[in-house]
Design a protein around this motif. Structure first.
Motif, PDB file in Angstrom:
ATOM      1  N   GLN A   1       0.837  -1.184   0.000  1.00  0.00           N
ATOM      2  CA  GLN A   1       0.000   0.000   0.000  1.00  0.00           C
ATOM      3  C   GLN A   1       0.882   1.247   0.000  1.00  0.00           C
ATOM      4  O   GLN A   1       1.823   1.350   0.790  1.00  0.00           O
ATOM      5  CB  GLN A   1      -0.876  -0.001   1.257  1.00  0.00           C
ATOM      6  CG  GLN A   1      -1.914   1.121   1.258  1.00  0.00           C
ATOM      7  CD  GLN A   1      -2.496   1.332   2.634  1.00  0.00           C
ATOM      8  OE1 GLN A   1      -1.752   1.370   3.618  1.00  0.00           O
ATOM      9  NE2 GLN A   1      -3.806   1.460   2.712  1.00  0.00           N
TER      10      GLN A   1
ATOM     11  N   GLU B   1       0.770   5.232   0.544  1.00  0.00           N
ATOM     12  CA  GLU B   1      -0.032   6.360   1.013  1.00  0.00           C
ATOM     13  C   GLU B   1       0.562   7.648   0.481  1.00  0.00           C
ATOM     14  O   GLU B   1       1.739   7.948   0.711  1.00  0.00           O
ATOM     15  CB  GLU B   1      -0.056   6.373   2.549  1.00  0.00           C
ATOM     16  CG  GLU B   1      -1.083   7.349   3.090  1.00  0.00           C
ATOM     17  CD  GLU B   1      -0.905   7.568   4.580  1.00  0.00           C
ATOM     18  OE1 GLU B   1      -0.985   6.572   5.338  1.00  0.00           O
ATOM     19  OE2 GLU B   1      -0.644   8.717   4.983  1.00  0.00           O
ATOM     20  N   ARG B   2      -0.269   8.414  -0.229  1.00  0.00           N
ATOM     21  CA  ARG B   2       0.238   9.630  -0.852  1.00  0.00           C
ATOM     22  C   ARG B   2      -0.282  10.888  -0.158  1.00  0.00           C
ATOM     23  O   ARG B   2      -1.366  10.896   0.418  1.00  0.00           O
ATOM     24  CB  ARG B   2      -0.142   9.648  -2.335  1.00  0.00           C
ATOM     25  CG  ARG B   2       0.589   8.557  -3.109  1.00  0.00           C
ATOM     26  CD  ARG B   2       0.338   8.664  -4.583  1.00  0.00           C
ATOM     27  NE  ARG B   2      -1.026   8.267  -4.929  1.00  0.00           N
ATOM     28  CZ  ARG B   2      -1.470   8.207  -6.188  1.00  0.00           C
ATOM     29  NH1 ARG B   2      -0.676   8.535  -7.183  1.00  0.00           N
ATOM     30  NH2 ARG B   2      -2.712   7.833  -6.440  1.00  0.00           N
TER      31      ARG B   2
ATOM     32  N   SER C   1      -1.462  13.843  -1.250  1.00  0.00           N
ATOM     33  CA  SER C   1      -2.703  14.501  -1.644  1.00  0.00           C
ATOM     34  C   SER C   1      -3.593  13.603  -2.507  1.00  0.00           C
ATOM     35  O   SER C   1      -4.795  13.804  -2.565  1.00  0.00           O
ATOM     36  CB  SER C   1      -2.379  15.789  -2.414  1.00  0.00           C
ATOM     37  OG  SER C   1      -1.336  15.534  -3.334  1.00  0.00           O
ATOM     38  N   LEU C   2      -2.997  12.600  -3.136  1.00  0.00           N
ATOM     39  CA  LEU C   2      -3.799  11.709  -3.971  1.00  0.00           C
ATOM     40  C   LEU C   2      -4.221  10.480  -3.163  1.00  0.00           C
ATOM     41  O   LEU C   2      -3.752  10.249  -2.049  1.00  0.00           O
ATOM     42  CB  LEU C   2      -2.995  11.289  -5.212  1.00  0.00           C
ATOM     43  CG  LEU C   2      -2.662  12.438  -6.173  1.00  0.00           C
ATOM     44  CD1 LEU C   2      -1.617  12.010  -7.180  1.00  0.00           C
ATOM     45  CD2 LEU C   2      -3.946  12.902  -6.883  1.00  0.00           C
ATOM     46  N   GLU C   3      -5.113   9.705  -3.778  1.00  0.00           N
ATOM     47  CA  GLU C   3      -5.606   8.485  -3.121  1.00  0.00           C
ATOM     48  C   GLU C   3      -4.505   7.460  -2.857  1.00  0.00           C
ATOM     49  O   GLU C   3      -3.509   7.413  -3.567  1.00  0.00           O
ATOM     50  CB  GLU C   3      -6.626   7.796  -4.039  1.00  0.00           C
ATOM     51  CG  GLU C   3      -8.047   8.289  -3.883  1.00  0.00           C
ATOM     52  CD  GLU C   3      -8.926   7.547  -4.863  1.00  0.00           C
ATOM     53  OE1 GLU C   3      -9.760   6.734  -4.421  1.00  0.00           O
ATOM     54  OE2 GLU C   3      -8.743   7.772  -6.082  1.00  0.00           O
ATOM     55  N   ASP C   4      -4.693   6.600  -1.883  1.00  0.00           N
ATOM     56  CA  ASP C   4      -3.771   5.501  -1.623  1.00  0.00           C
ATOM     57  C   ASP C   4      -3.766   4.545  -2.810  1.00  0.00           C
ATOM     58  O   ASP C   4      -4.783   4.344  -3.469  1.00  0.00           O
ATOM     59  CB  ASP C   4      -4.210   4.694  -0.386  1.00  0.00           C
ATOM     60  CG  ASP C   4      -3.979   5.481   0.887  1.00  0.00           C
ATOM     61  OD1 ASP C   4      -3.486   6.630   0.810  1.00  0.00           O
ATOM     62  OD2 ASP C   4      -4.314   4.951   1.962  1.00  0.00           O
TER      63      ASP C   4
ATOM     64  N   GLU D   1      -2.768   0.535  -4.171  1.00  0.00           N
ATOM     65  CA  GLU D   1      -2.542  -0.842  -3.712  1.00  0.00           C
ATOM     66  C   GLU D   1      -2.077  -1.704  -4.865  1.00  0.00           C
ATOM     67  O   GLU D   1      -2.688  -1.728  -5.923  1.00  0.00           O
ATOM     68  CB  GLU D   1      -3.836  -1.431  -3.135  1.00  0.00           C
ATOM     69  CG  GLU D   1      -4.160  -0.862  -1.775  1.00  0.00           C
ATOM     70  CD  GLU D   1      -5.460  -1.430  -1.216  1.00  0.00           C
ATOM     71  OE1 GLU D   1      -5.817  -2.563  -1.602  1.00  0.00           O
ATOM     72  OE2 GLU D   1      -6.097  -0.733  -0.416  1.00  0.00           O
TER      73      GLU D   1
ATOM     74  N   ASP E   1      -3.031   0.603 -10.537  1.00  0.00           N
ATOM     75  CA  ASP E   1      -4.088   0.985  -9.603  1.00  0.00           C
ATOM     76  C   ASP E   1      -4.353   2.480  -9.748  1.00  0.00           C
ATOM     77  O   ASP E   1      -3.426   3.272  -9.898  1.00  0.00           O
ATOM     78  CB  ASP E   1      -3.670   0.661  -8.158  1.00  0.00           C
ATOM     79  CG  ASP E   1      -4.859   0.774  -7.192  1.00  0.00           C
ATOM     80  OD1 ASP E   1      -5.991   0.437  -7.608  1.00  0.00           O
ATOM     81  OD2 ASP E   1      -4.651   1.219  -6.052  1.00  0.00           O
ATOM     82  N   LYS E   2      -5.625   2.847  -9.675  1.00  0.00           N
ATOM     83  CA  LYS E   2      -6.024   4.260  -9.796  1.00  0.00           C
ATOM     84  C   LYS E   2      -5.339   4.930 -10.989  1.00  0.00           C
ATOM     85  O   LYS E   2      -5.428   4.415 -12.103  1.00  0.00           O
ATOM     86  CB  LYS E   2      -5.698   5.012  -8.487  1.00  0.00           C
ATOM     87  CG  LYS E   2      -6.062   4.253  -7.229  1.00  0.00           C
ATOM     88  CD  LYS E   2      -7.255   4.771  -6.523  1.00  0.00           C
ATOM     89  CE  LYS E   2      -7.846   3.764  -5.549  1.00  0.00           C
ATOM     90  NZ  LYS E   2      -6.934   3.058  -4.649  1.00  0.00           N
ATOM     91  N   ASP E   3      -4.629   6.031 -10.716  1.00  0.00           N
ATOM     92  CA  ASP E   3      -3.986   6.786 -11.789  1.00  0.00           C
ATOM     93  C   ASP E   3      -2.680   6.155 -12.269  1.00  0.00           C
ATOM     94  O   ASP E   3      -2.069   6.642 -13.212  1.00  0.00           O
ATOM     95  CB  ASP E   3      -3.709   8.211 -11.313  1.00  0.00           C
ATOM     96  CG  ASP E   3      -2.948   8.219  -9.982  1.00  0.00           C
ATOM     97  OD1 ASP E   3      -3.434   7.559  -9.023  1.00  0.00           O
ATOM     98  OD2 ASP E   3      -1.887   8.848  -9.890  1.00  0.00           O
TER      99      ASP E   3
END
Lengths: 439, 439, 439
Positions: free
Chosen positions: C318, C320-321, C323-326, C328, C383-385
């Protein structure tokens, strides 16, 4: 490897006890009894004699061959091998220093962290009695910069030693003393004037009460092959130890170091706050250009009295420039240490060496050796057009040597004041710790 | 570590001298005297016999266990360890060469200076009888470039040796001969065509009167992992030594080396004036692009007659380019050496190795070994559109080997003429010296 | 070096056989015969007794001095030295892995080639019984990056080991297992989540049926001294081995690894196709910025049943950023191996170690050990971006261990599918081989 002695003991003690005494006693008895005739008695005695002579010859042979034997030692940690006759030896040793530091920053960020400060291996020894050699590499450096000692020495002259290759210029007591054995984790601020190692040739002489060394030096090992002339240098150091006993010492020394800059005409003096992890230079002249030559002078004073030790140096550096005025920088420090557990700082050949705890940790409830120390140092890198800054630092330290090959240190350093330079007015503090194995 | 022999000597010589002869003599006398009866006599003889048998058994056991023993040697300087049965061995060795050079420059600045030319350590040995290994690193280089030998060999076949890993292509007598043992400090100018080391696999066979080697080669160890194909190569060398005695040698050799450039299509040939400190390349093709493949051919001739030695090679290189014409470069050298002190250059398995002074320096007034030498070499790096220049150099040298592990050299090199290239018309000269310890 | 035993054997067996039995028998006979009087008989017996006592004393001395002796071993290839009392030891060992790879490229060029994968030397040992040390360097790296293990450990506490310096975080079975002993040439794809080595301090405990380790970690050894805070980490690993016999094993493990990024706020996960020569990353997140902290979790399962071995791990990470989402990411692999020649994979202290062929190659027609293996692995870096790509790979391998110190491997890897990232839709395959010597 002390077999020779035991074999010989075995040898010379056993025969009388075996072939010798009891049998001889019996023969004498039988002769006295008349069971054995005079003629028989003489033959038996002759036979015993010739047997003993044979055994003596054999013992001699064993002793001769034994002189070839290699003696091994691990008792200081590194692997040492030596021929019995001293003609050859080889030793593999090394050191690892792992550090961590926390900074009480003052306006400039310094960066807490940890690092391997030094990770060195070396091979050293002697060949054909008189020739010594050493190659030492520091794996925390890159390429040539990692080559520390790489030299050959000739010790076949009485009282005179010749050294050629890459090694330290004879300058500065705290630089001559190995980083394994300095009282604090980092050397005092004036180490900004250290002369470092060069390729060179040195003549030296070490005695109980004095040492002298003069050398001629060429390039730094990192000098590029760029068709430029990287200059040359010369240096000498003289130390006196009017008192040099096991637990008592008075040491004074003077040294000079000259460097002609050749075609590489720049120089820079800088110093961190007696720490090495941050990377921030508290005082820093920046690159001084147009430099023709450098002259450095140093004066040393040190003393040991039982568990107490004292050390101080003054350093002065002159920078002669092509077209601008000469520059002068200087610095000094004074430090004292005390072994709570009673050990004495060891001194040998004009520099300090390692100690051996009186009661090693773990043996019969021993605590190892404990030392406390304090130091004040100052460095002035401001002169004329150069505003490098001036700084004072105060440090206290504690060293624990559980056994002779290990050392754990904790240092607190407080920069008392920075006057000038990029960090003008800052007063950072720091705590740093080190674990060291070395042999 | 020759204990086995001495223990056994002790053993087999001692018993007769102890339990044996005198006691036996006495018993025989007493038997003859009638003091000891026939039955008693027999019992005594039996007991002596069984005692001797016991001792023999014990001696056997000692001998067996002794075969496990490690034999250590320091007599050549490096630390060598070997199991008595030859199943395992390990050796730690190294070399340091410290150089200084002064240039009589001719228009181009060359830059006097000093450097550590090589600082190497290696570990080599054999495992389970048949498998050999070596890892050698040069600390004057950076990262992978410092890895010299890193290979495994299999010697379990009769007359055939298999080698895999990183090692020298079998090419060029002066490259096959270790830099520890070349007559001059730097190899002759045609070493511009050296094939260097690659990752590869080689089959070789070495005999008293001939050697042969063929290999298939992949990347240089410094090749980047950049998704490109760095090509491949192949090479072979055949040497004959119709005369190969202790002080007499005739050696001829031929070798070929092919290299397919894969995706990395450039090549460059350059050469300093048989010196390594300046960094100035007297002749230099610059980077030749669009190269498909290279072919190099070499012819070798060498001879030894007592203290006199001779060595010569011719090298020819062809560069095949994608769209432009093929290029051809070549060079040759001839050199002679003479040991004033009578030693002979040593030769083994198709290359020259080190010498041992007849009278080591320092032992009973010995002077070590002294050798003088002269060399003429030429290299032509100009062809078609490539104007790398052509140069001839003449060199004289003197070598002093005080003991077998040390060497001090002085060379004078005069570039006779540079024709073409960036240094057209220049004729620099130079003096260079070296101190070397190696084992 | 087992001389003590033999000398003592010699000693205690020899005297009776020499001075002892036969002479004693004779004396008894002569006494019985009346040739030797009672008084004479007593004197003779006393003399024999006192001789034996002397010899016993001597034997004791020999035994005492012998305890100082250094024992040498080469039987595993590396040079090991140890004092008889176990107080000190030193070992010099190393490994060289030479690889070659051929790629069946799929749109992206990968670049066939060869390389020295690892070329390491180390020195390790113990000092004053309880303190262990190790310094290991990989010569294929540059500068600090080459320092692998550089630590000190204290083993003087029962069941607890303290380690400080530079070493591997306790995470991931396939990382804990040395690259000398992994079943495949390269670790499975999820090694993208490896925790690597840091400067730190660890408390660990190893038992037959379980191991536990927790550590606090500082900088990577390559962290620059740039005035920035490079963060810190913590990690722990717990393994259970309810069955742990010589040829039977069930191993389960869990581990967590936390990393606070401090001021250096970026992270990147990438993975080649279980190969190391190409340099092309099949999946790659690129640099993820603005990262505060990382958490990695891993679960391990492994088993051995005679020649059969099984190993599987699941890894989850995982990010953790600021300002952006975590983010995984995760991955897992499952592999099985089988020794055709009957050996069993060795397990010790929560990780796998090396094997010893039942019939070494070359000894009485032995073939060495042969192992075949298969592996399936998958890694998802999307994941995400972040579109790093997801990939599956299938691999088969064969390992030949002619002797315990050597290993030759051949691997075929097929990337089954890349989904996303720069190599979306590609399915490259590759063959790679390795020769390894290690001790």
């Amino acid at each position: 490897m002390k077999f020779r002695i035991f074999l010989l003991l075995l040898f010379f003690l056993s025969p009388p006890a075996q072939a010798g005494s009891e049998l001889l006693t019996l023969i004498k008895m039988l002769h006295a009894n008349g069971t054995v005739s005079d003629e028989q008695y003489q033959r038996l005695l002759d036979e015993i004699k010739s047997g003993a002579a044979q055994q003596e010859q054999l013992a001699q042979k064993v002793a001769e061959k034994e002189a070839d034997t290699i003696k091994l030692k691990l008792n200081k940690g590194g692997l040492q091998a030596k021929t019995s006759d001293g003609q050859f030896s080889a030793k593999i040793g090394g050191r690892v220093q792992a550090d961590a530091a926390w900074y009480n920053e003052d306006s400039s960020e310094m960066g807490n962290g940890s690092k391997i400060r030094r990770a060195r291996l070396y091979i050293s020894g002697n060949m054909f009695y008189d020739w010594g050699y050493k190659l030492q590499y520091d794996f925390t450096s890159t390429g040539k910069a990692g080559i520390k000692d790489a030299y050959l020495s000739y010790n076949g002259l009485e009282h005179i030693s010749l050294t050629g290759g890459h090694f330290k210029d004879p300058f500065l007591l705290q630089e001559q003393t190995s980083s394994k054995h300095t009282t604090f984790m980092e050397r005092a601020m004036p180490s900004a004037f250290a002369a470092d190692r060069h390729l060179g040739f040195m003549v030296s002489s070490a005695h109980k009460h004095w040492t002298a060394a003069v050398g001629l030096f060429g390039n730094k090992i990192t000098a590029k092959n760029d068709g430029k002339d990287h200059g040359w240098g010369a240096g000498g150091r003289l130390t006196l130890a009017p008192i040099n006993e096991k637990t008592k010492l008075i040491h004074v020394g003077i040294a000079a170091n000259y460097r002609n800059k050749g075609d590489s005409e720049s120089v820079r003096f800088k110093q961190q706050a007696e720490t090495n992890i941050s990377g921030v230079n508290t005082v820093d002249t920046g690159t001084i250009t147009g430099v023709n030559q450098l002259l450095k002078l140093g004066a040393e004073l040190a003393a040991v009295h039982g568990p107490f030790s004292f050390q101080s140096e003054y350093l002065w550096t002159q920078v002669e420039r092509e077209s601008l005025e000469d520059l002068e920088f200087d610095g000094w420090y004074v430090q004292a240490g005390y072994f709570i557990t009673g050990e004495s700082r060891k001194y040998k050949k004009g520099k300090f060496s390692g100690i051996k705890p009186k009661n090693a940790f773990g043996n019969n409830g021993g605590y190892g050796a404990w030392q406390i120390a304090a130091r004040y140092s100052t460095l002035d890198l401001t002169d004329k057009d150069i505003n490098g800054g001036e700084a004072q630092a105060f440090a206290v330290g504690i060293n624990w040597f559980p056994v002779s090959t290990l050392r754990f240190s904790g240092n607190y350093v407080k920069v008392l004041d920075v006057d000038g330079g990029a960090h003008d007015g800052e007063e950072p503090g720091l705590i740093q710790i080190r674990g060291q194995w070395a042999f």
